[in-house]
Design a protein around this motif. Structure first.
Motif, short mmCIF file in Angstrom:
data_model
loop_
_atom_site.label_atom_id
_atom_site.label_comp_id
_atom_site.label_asym_id
_atom_site.label_seq_id
_atom_site.Cartn_x
_atom_site.Cartn_y
_atom_site.Cartn_z
N GLY A 67 0.78 -1.23 0.00
CA GLY A 67 0.00 0.00 0.00
C GLY A 67 0.82 1.28 0.00
N VAL A 68 2.13 1.19 0.26
CA VAL A 68 2.94 2.41 0.24
C VAL A 68 3.07 2.92 -1.20
CG1 VAL A 68 4.25 1.81 2.32
CG2 VAL A 68 5.22 1.35 0.09
N SER A 69 3.30 4.20 -1.32
CA SER A 69 3.41 4.79 -2.65
C SER A 69 4.69 4.35 -3.34
CB SER A 69 3.42 6.32 -2.54
OG SER A 69 4.64 6.76 -1.96
N LYS A 70 4.68 4.47 -4.65
CA LYS A 70 5.87 4.14 -5.44
C LYS A 70 7.05 4.99 -4.99
CE LYS A 70 7.68 4.50 -10.11
NZ LYS A 70 7.36 4.88 -11.50
N ASN A 71 6.81 6.28 -4.77
CA ASN A 71 7.89 7.18 -4.35
C ASN A 71 8.49 6.75 -3.01
OD1 ASN A 71 7.70 8.75 -6.64
ND2 ASN A 71 6.36 10.26 -5.70
N LYS A 72 7.65 6.35 -2.07
CA LYS A 72 8.14 5.90 -0.76
C LYS A 72 8.93 4.60 -0.92
CE LYS A 72 8.63 5.76 3.68
NZ LYS A 72 9.60 6.62 4.34
N ALA A 73 8.44 3.68 -1.76
CA ALA A 73 9.15 2.41 -1.99
C ALA A 73 10.53 2.68 -2.60
CB ALA A 73 8.33 1.50 -2.88
N LEU A 74 10.59 3.56 -3.59
CA LEU A 74 11.88 3.90 -4.21
C LEU A 74 12.82 4.54 -3.18
CD1 LEU A 74 10.75 5.32 -7.67
CD2 LEU A 74 11.98 3.18 -7.25
N GLU A 75 12.26 5.37 -2.32
CA GLU A 75 13.07 6.01 -1.27
C GLU A 75 13.65 4.97 -0.32
OE1 GLU A 75 12.01 8.59 2.65
OE2 GLU A 75 11.05 9.26 0.80
N VAL A 76 12.82 4.02 0.10
CA VAL A 76 13.28 2.96 0.99
C VAL A 76 14.40 2.15 0.34
CG1 VAL A 76 12.58 0.76 2.08
CG2 VAL A 76 11.13 2.77 2.29
N MET A 77 14.30 1.96 -0.97
CA MET A 77 15.29 1.17 -1.70
C MET A 77 16.56 1.95 -2.05
SD MET A 77 14.08 -1.82 -1.73
CE MET A 77 15.28 -2.59 -2.79
N GLY A 78 16.63 3.20 -1.61
CA GLY A 78 17.84 3.99 -1.84
C GLY A 78 17.77 4.90 -3.05
N GLY A 79 16.57 5.06 -3.61
CA GLY A 79 16.40 5.92 -4.77
C GLY A 79 16.82 5.22 -6.05
N VAL A 80 16.82 5.96 -7.13
CA VAL A 80 17.25 5.44 -8.42
C VAL A 80 18.73 5.79 -8.54
CG1 VAL A 80 16.96 5.61 -10.92
CG2 VAL A 80 14.97 5.75 -9.41
N GLN A 81 19.56 4.78 -8.70
CA GLN A 81 21.00 5.02 -8.73
C GLN A 81 21.73 3.97 -9.55
OE1 GLN A 81 22.91 4.42 -4.87
NE2 GLN A 81 21.09 3.35 -4.14
N LYS A 82 22.94 4.29 -9.92
CA LYS A 82 23.85 3.34 -10.56
C LYS A 82 24.92 3.00 -9.54
CE LYS A 82 23.22 5.02 -15.27
NZ LYS A 82 22.65 3.87 -15.88
N ILE A 83 25.14 1.71 -9.32
CA ILE A 83 26.08 1.26 -8.29
C ILE A 83 27.24 0.52 -8.94
CG2 ILE A 83 26.37 -0.11 -6.20
CD1 ILE A 83 23.29 0.17 -5.81
N GLN A 84 28.42 1.09 -8.83
CA GLN A 84 29.64 0.44 -9.29
C GLN A 84 29.97 -0.69 -8.32
OE1 GLN A 84 31.97 1.04 -12.05
NE2 GLN A 84 32.44 -0.99 -11.28
N THR A 85 30.21 -1.88 -8.81
CA THR A 85 30.55 -2.99 -7.93
C THR A 85 32.06 -3.24 -7.96
OG1 THR A 85 30.11 -4.62 -9.66
CG2 THR A 85 28.30 -4.10 -8.15
N TYR A 86 32.53 -3.88 -6.89
CA TYR A 86 33.95 -4.14 -6.71
C TYR A 86 34.16 -5.59 -6.30
CZ TYR A 86 34.42 0.92 -6.71
OH TYR A 86 34.40 2.24 -7.07
N THR A 87 35.34 -6.09 -6.60
CA THR A 87 35.75 -7.40 -6.10
C THR A 87 36.87 -7.16 -5.11
OG1 THR A 87 37.35 -7.69 -7.87
CG2 THR A 87 35.17 -8.64 -8.21
N SER A 88 36.94 -7.97 -4.08
CA SER A 88 38.05 -7.80 -3.15
C SER A 88 38.85 -9.09 -3.09
CB SER A 88 37.54 -7.42 -1.76
OG SER A 88 36.75 -8.43 -1.23
N SER A 89 40.06 -8.97 -3.54
CA SER A 89 41.02 -10.06 -3.44
C SER A 89 42.09 -9.52 -2.51
CB SER A 89 41.63 -10.39 -4.80
OG SER A 89 40.64 -10.49 -5.77
N SER A 90 41.98 -9.89 -1.26
CA SER A 90 42.86 -9.30 -0.25
C SER A 90 44.28 -9.22 -0.74
CB SER A 90 42.81 -10.13 1.03
OG SER A 90 41.59 -9.92 1.66
#
Length: 149
Positions: free
Chosen positions: A46-69
């Motif tokens: 029942g929450v609004s689309k805007n509230k759901a997007l806000e909860v999910m961190g907004g609309v964004q592009k996330i660069q991913t990384y690998t960690s090889s110690s």
């Protein structure tokens, strides 16, 4: 005493934000999936689309990384968050919006597949349900054709 009650009230209001899972500065794919999965659990029907997007961190592009110690390096993939959105029309002619979030790491390389995503289903800009089981049942009831996972 009065200031203690006010402080307690303020802390209760701020607690969800204080304890919310944060996305690391250099997240792995797995961390992005965990971040999205944890946030999906905070969305109510029942929450609004805007509230759901806000909860999910907004609309964004996330660069991913690998960690090889001890080295952390960029992956060749940037995860759109949400990954995708699509519109479907049910048998009565109503439009339904589906917003897709990356939540499951099945393989460490390559493109993100539909199977690795979780759908959030919206009617009239409000959340009506989420997850594959709900989506498949909902689509069947509403006469919406689904692509294979």
């Amino acid at each position: 005493m009065k200031s203690a009650v006010v402080l307690l009230f303020v802390l209760m209001l701020a607690a969800p934000d204080i304890f919310a899972q944060a996305l690391p500065k250099k997240p792995s794919r797995s961390e992005v999936g965990s971040f999205n999965h944890a946030n999906l659990l905070k969305i109510d029907i029942g929450v609004s689309k805007n509230k759901a997007l806000e909860v999910m961190g907004g609309v964004q592009k996330i660069q991913t990384y690998t960690s090889s110690s001890p080295v952390t390096k960029k992956e060749d993939i940037i995860i759109n968050n949400p990954v995708n959105r699509e519109f479907k029309t049910d048998s009565a002619g109503n439009t339904v919006e589906i917003v897709w979030y990356y939540t499951h790491m099945k393989k460490a390389e390559g493109d993100i597949t539909k199977e690795q995503q979780t759908p959030v289903i919206l009617e009239k800009n409000a959340v009506v349900g989420m997850g594959w089981d709900f989506y498949q049942d909902y689509a069947k009831r509403r006469g919406i054709t689904l692509e294979p996972r």
